[in-house]
Motif scaffolding. Sequence first.
Motif, PDB file in Angstrom:
ATOM      1  N   THR A  39     -22.483  -6.479  -7.494  1.00  0.00           N
ATOM      2  CA  THR A  39     -23.594  -5.713  -6.921  1.00  0.00           C
ATOM      3  C   THR A  39     -23.747  -6.037  -5.442  1.00  0.00           C
ATOM      4  O   THR A  39     -24.794  -6.550  -5.022  1.00  0.00           O
ATOM      5  CB  THR A  39     -24.901  -6.024  -7.668  1.00  0.00           C
ATOM      6  OG1 THR A  39     -25.137  -7.444  -7.620  1.00  0.00           O
ATOM      7  CG2 THR A  39     -24.831  -5.573  -9.122  1.00  0.00           C
ATOM      8  N   ASP A  45     -32.126  -5.880  -1.332  1.00  0.00           N
ATOM      9  CA  ASP A  45     -31.669  -5.085  -2.473  1.00  0.00           C
ATOM     10  C   ASP A  45     -31.963  -5.693  -3.831  1.00  0.00           C
ATOM     11  O   ASP A  45     -31.567  -5.126  -4.860  1.00  0.00           O
ATOM     12  CB  ASP A  45     -30.156  -4.818  -2.367  1.00  0.00           C
ATOM     13  CG  ASP A  45     -29.835  -3.665  -1.429  1.00  0.00           C
ATOM     14  OD1 ASP A  45     -30.748  -2.883  -1.124  1.00  0.00           O
ATOM     15  OD2 ASP A  45     -28.668  -3.561  -1.009  1.00  0.00           O
ATOM     16  N   LEU A  49     -31.567  -4.149  -7.821  1.00  0.00           N
ATOM     17  CA  LEU A  49     -30.915  -4.761  -8.981  1.00  0.00           C
ATOM     18  C   LEU A  49     -31.875  -4.806 -10.163  1.00  0.00           C
ATOM     19  O   LEU A  49     -31.479  -4.541 -11.303  1.00  0.00           O
ATOM     20  CB  LEU A  49     -30.434  -6.169  -8.634  1.00  0.00           C
ATOM     21  CG  LEU A  49     -29.786  -6.962  -9.774  1.00  0.00           C
ATOM     22  CD1 LEU A  49     -28.589  -6.227 -10.346  1.00  0.00           C
ATOM     23  CD2 LEU A  49     -29.388  -8.362  -9.293  1.00  0.00           C
ATOM     24  N   THR A 143     -31.416 -14.102 -13.501  1.00  0.00           N
ATOM     25  CA  THR A 143     -30.751 -13.245 -12.525  1.00  0.00           C
ATOM     26  C   THR A 143     -31.324 -13.548 -11.158  1.00  0.00           C
ATOM     27  O   THR A 143     -32.554 -13.542 -10.982  1.00  0.00           O
ATOM     28  CB  THR A 143     -30.969 -11.757 -12.847  1.00  0.00           C
ATOM     29  OG1 THR A 143     -30.513 -11.491 -14.176  1.00  0.00           O
ATOM     30  CG2 THR A 143     -30.185 -10.880 -11.876  1.00  0.00           C
ATOM     31  N   TRP A 145     -30.701 -13.357  -6.603  1.00  0.00           N
ATOM     32  CA  TRP A 145     -30.113 -12.626  -5.475  1.00  0.00           C
ATOM     33  C   TRP A 145     -29.709 -13.659  -4.438  1.00  0.00           C
ATOM     34  O   TRP A 145     -30.541 -14.420  -3.945  1.00  0.00           O
ATOM     35  CB  TRP A 145     -31.121 -11.646  -4.905  1.00  0.00           C
ATOM     36  CG  TRP A 145     -30.546 -10.612  -3.983  1.00  0.00           C
ATOM     37  CD1 TRP A 145     -30.809 -10.459  -2.657  1.00  0.00           C
ATOM     38  CD2 TRP A 145     -29.638  -9.563  -4.325  1.00  0.00           C
ATOM     39  NE1 TRP A 145     -30.105  -9.385  -2.142  1.00  0.00           N
ATOM     40  CE2 TRP A 145     -29.379  -8.816  -3.155  1.00  0.00           C
ATOM     41  CE3 TRP A 145     -29.003  -9.186  -5.510  1.00  0.00           C
ATOM     42  CZ2 TRP A 145     -28.527  -7.715  -3.124  1.00  0.00           C
ATOM     43  CZ3 TRP A 145     -28.162  -8.088  -5.492  1.00  0.00           C
ATOM     44  CH2 TRP A 145     -27.921  -7.371  -4.322  1.00  0.00           C
ATOM     45  N   HIS A 154     -25.486 -10.506  -3.101  1.00  0.00           N
ATOM     46  CA  HIS A 154     -25.134  -9.944  -4.408  1.00  0.00           C
ATOM     47  C   HIS A 154     -25.962 -10.631  -5.478  1.00  0.00           C
ATOM     48  O   HIS A 154     -26.590 -11.675  -5.244  1.00  0.00           O
ATOM     49  CB  HIS A 154     -23.639 -10.137  -4.710  1.00  0.00           C
ATOM     50  CG  HIS A 154     -23.242 -11.578  -4.867  1.00  0.00           C
ATOM     51  ND1 HIS A 154     -23.267 -12.233  -6.078  1.00  0.00           N
ATOM     52  CD2 HIS A 154     -22.815 -12.488  -3.962  1.00  0.00           C
ATOM     53  CE1 HIS A 154     -22.874 -13.486  -5.910  1.00  0.00           C
ATOM     54  NE2 HIS A 154     -22.592 -13.666  -4.633  1.00  0.00           N
ATOM     55  N   GLY A 155     -25.955 -10.047  -6.665  1.00  0.00           N
ATOM     56  CA  GLY A 155     -26.640 -10.651  -7.790  1.00  0.00           C
ATOM     57  C   GLY A 155     -25.814 -11.762  -8.413  1.00  0.00           C
ATOM     58  O   GLY A 155     -24.580 -11.783  -8.305  1.00  0.00           O
ATOM     59  N   ILE A 191     -21.870  -2.883 -15.144  1.00  0.00           N
ATOM     60  CA  ILE A 191     -22.792  -3.150 -14.040  1.00  0.00           C
ATOM     61  C   ILE A 191     -22.237  -2.599 -12.731  1.00  0.00           C
ATOM     62  O   ILE A 191     -22.969  -2.010 -11.924  1.00  0.00           O
ATOM     63  CB  ILE A 191     -23.071  -4.659 -13.925  1.00  0.00           C
ATOM     64  CG1 ILE A 191     -23.921  -5.129 -15.115  1.00  0.00           C
ATOM     65  CG2 ILE A 191     -23.772  -4.993 -12.613  1.00  0.00           C
ATOM     66  CD1 ILE A 191     -24.123  -6.625 -15.168  1.00  0.00           C
ATOM     67  N   TRP A 195     -24.121   0.152 -10.603  1.00  0.00           N
ATOM     68  CA  TRP A 195     -24.554  -0.207  -9.251  1.00  0.00           C
ATOM     69  C   TRP A 195     -24.054   0.814  -8.224  1.00  0.00           C
ATOM     70  O   TRP A 195     -24.798   1.206  -7.325  1.00  0.00           O
ATOM     71  CB  TRP A 195     -24.060  -1.606  -8.909  1.00  0.00           C
ATOM     72  CG  TRP A 195     -24.497  -2.106  -7.569  1.00  0.00           C
ATOM     73  CD1 TRP A 195     -23.744  -2.235  -6.440  1.00  0.00           C
ATOM     74  CD2 TRP A 195     -25.805  -2.586  -7.207  1.00  0.00           C
ATOM     75  NE1 TRP A 195     -24.469  -2.742  -5.407  1.00  0.00           N
ATOM     76  CE2 TRP A 195     -25.753  -2.978  -5.855  1.00  0.00           C
ATOM     77  CE3 TRP A 195     -27.007  -2.720  -7.904  1.00  0.00           C
ATOM     78  CZ2 TRP A 195     -26.854  -3.482  -5.177  1.00  0.00           C
ATOM     79  CZ3 TRP A 195     -28.099  -3.227  -7.233  1.00  0.00           C
ATOM     80  CH2 TRP A 195     -28.024  -3.602  -5.888  1.00  0.00           C
TER      81      TRP A 195
END
Length: 203
Positions: A39, A45, A49, A143, A145, A154-155, A191, A195
């Motif tokens: 992602t 962002d 997500l 989860t 970031w 990104h995640g 995912i 995404w």
Amino acid sequence: MTNATLGVRLPKSAHTEQPWRIHELTTDFELEDVWSLPTPGGPGDFPLLLQLLEKADAYDNPGFVERIMLGIRWKLGAMLGWDGDEDGIGHRVTSLRDRLPQDLREGPRGPNPPNAPFEPVYLTDDESVDEYANKTMHLIGHTGWVRTPDGGYHGQMAVYVKPNGRMGALYMAAIKPFRYYLVYPAMMRRIAADWRRLKEQTA
């Protein structure tokens, strides 16, 4: 970390070295898995997500591999009596929410897809945490970031587990190859595709 290295399993230090609140709450859990999520994005962002996770259709319309593995898992659980309400959160185990400091307890709880078996625990600017329990284990999903050395974001996903006795430990050992070689790769492909579509829609 480049796009080519997203969607891969990471060393546990990639999670433990991040300044996240989850660390203080899971000292009696085992950090089982850490994965980068495919992602790639910018510093703002993380809500996108969360939107992806909220609308994820893996439980309503799973891919082929996920459908097969979920089907086997739920049938096996039904046969062995793993998933009764009496073995879930608030029954066999107390919720992680019982450990939250006041600021997290009073804050938002995060995504709660209607058909997902997980229950949201807390949400911050860069963390989303949920949990699930049955007769075999208590699982915490995290989860986050993260910023990478090249300036991207990104995640990142982590899974904590507390097995329920010897049966739980044997169960986690038995499913590990399926998770690493079937479930997680299929999840990462889904995912990545979701995404890309979401980024295109919000561009």
